[in-house]
Design an enzyme around this catalytic site. Structure first.
Site, short mmCIF file in Angstrom:
data_model
loop_
_atom_site.label_atom_id
_atom_site.label_comp_id
_atom_site.label_asym_id
_atom_site.label_seq_id
_atom_site.Cartn_x
_atom_site.Cartn_y
_atom_site.Cartn_z
N ALA A 69 -23.95 122.08 32.89
CA ALA A 69 -24.83 121.87 33.83
C ALA A 69 -25.29 120.38 33.10
O ALA A 69 -24.99 119.67 32.10
CB ALA A 69 -26.18 122.79 33.59
N GLY A 112 -22.22 125.69 32.35
CA GLY A 112 -22.07 126.40 33.98
C GLY A 112 -20.37 125.79 34.89
O GLY A 112 -20.94 126.64 35.31
N GLU A 115 -19.44 129.25 33.99
CA GLU A 115 -20.17 130.07 35.29
C GLU A 115 -20.17 130.00 36.35
O GLU A 115 -20.40 131.03 37.19
CB GLU A 115 -21.80 129.83 34.59
CG GLU A 115 -22.08 130.50 32.99
CD GLU A 115 -23.61 129.71 32.62
OE1 GLU A 115 -24.45 130.49 32.24
OE2 GLU A 115 -24.05 128.83 32.80
N GLU A 135 -23.92 125.58 25.35
CA GLU A 135 -25.42 126.11 25.66
C GLU A 135 -26.32 125.65 24.59
O GLU A 135 -27.17 125.38 24.07
CB GLU A 135 -26.18 126.71 26.28
CG GLU A 135 -25.44 126.68 27.77
CD GLU A 135 -24.49 127.22 28.12
OE1 GLU A 135 -24.04 127.18 29.34
OE2 GLU A 135 -23.67 127.55 27.21
#
Length: 262
Positions: A69, A112, A115, A135
């Site tokens: 992210a 991310g 993901e 994270e």
């Protein structure tokens, strides 16, 4: 072919039936900004309604698939950076893409990024790649499906929790053994192999391919009995289309079928 330098997702058509999407934020190691996710969602939305597209390949030009992210957005906006409706809509479009989706991953694939590629139907990984959910090192946890898709749906709770709680990356070899990816290859061969698989898929009956994907995804979200009912409805529908007639005729006539998607 759309190869504008400012595009965060570059679109290519290596074959009329195949759409190749390349993440294009190399200086940021393809961090998943809201703008990048929006462009990716827009490309998949268009591919969804394009009958010529039968398979999509997601890849990158550089050695880092994605660093995860966009931290700057999260630092500036906090939870709103993740909960923004536009960003959530983009994730929903990617997750709900009905056609076969292949991810060809080289280099690091973190947070991310991992993901994102877990939304692919087929995941190919370069042998020098690493996967991680880091994270927790910045005081948060996965927020785009990492705790749900890694465990228990893919790797099981022990390995998933080790990845989520420690930030320890796993190698490509371990990712194959854990069932996260289907094949591990030299980095130079990952995209070529992904396109070869995409060509195989694009020559198959598109309605059957999409129905198979829908039924497989149902297995994650429903009890077995409900999943079997979805599968039976899908095969019943497929048998009302022209492609099974063509496929069976081609089998009997010992020729290659020409599937129309009707």
């Amino acid at each position: 072919m759309n190869h504008l330098s400012q595009s965060l997702v570059v679109l290519e058509r290596p074959d009329p039936a195949i759409l190749l999407l390349r993440l294009n934020r190399p200086r940021q190691r393809n961090a998943l900004s809201a703008a990048l996710l929006g462009e990716l969602a827009d490309a998949l939305r268009a591919a969804r309604s394009d009958d010529c597209v039968r398979c999509v390949v997601l890849s990158v030009d550089e050695h880092a698939f994605s660093a995860g992210a966009e931290i700057k957005e999260m630092r500036q906006h906090g939870f709103e950076a993740l909960s923004d409706p536009t960003r959530q809509d983009a994730w929903d479009i990617i997750a709900g893409f009905p056609k076969p989706l292949i991810a060809a991953v080289r280099g690091v694939c973190l947070g991310g990024g991992l993901e994102l590629v877990m939304l692919a139907d087929i995941l190919l990984l370069a042998e020098d790649s690493v996967l991680a959910q880091p994270e927790i090192t910045i005081g948060i946890m996965p927020g785009d499906g990492g705790t749900q898709r890694l465990t228990p749906r893919i790797v099981g709770n022990p390995l998933a929790m080790q990845m989520v709680l420690t930030d320890e990356p796993i190698s490509a070899e371990r990712a194959v053994a854990a069932g996260i990816v289907s094949e591990m290859l030299p980095a130079s061969q990952v995209l070529g192999r992904a396109l070869a698989i995409a060509r195989l898929i694009s020559n198959r009956a598109p309605i059957a391919a999409q129905s198979a994907k829908e039924s497989s995804q149902a297995a994650y979200e429903t009890p077995l009995s409900a999943g079997l009912a979805i599968e039976r409805r899908a095969i019943r529908y497929a048998l009302t289309t022209n492609d099974p007639k063509e496929g069976m005729a081609a089998f009997i006539e010992k020729r290659q079928p020409l599937f129309s998607g009707n």
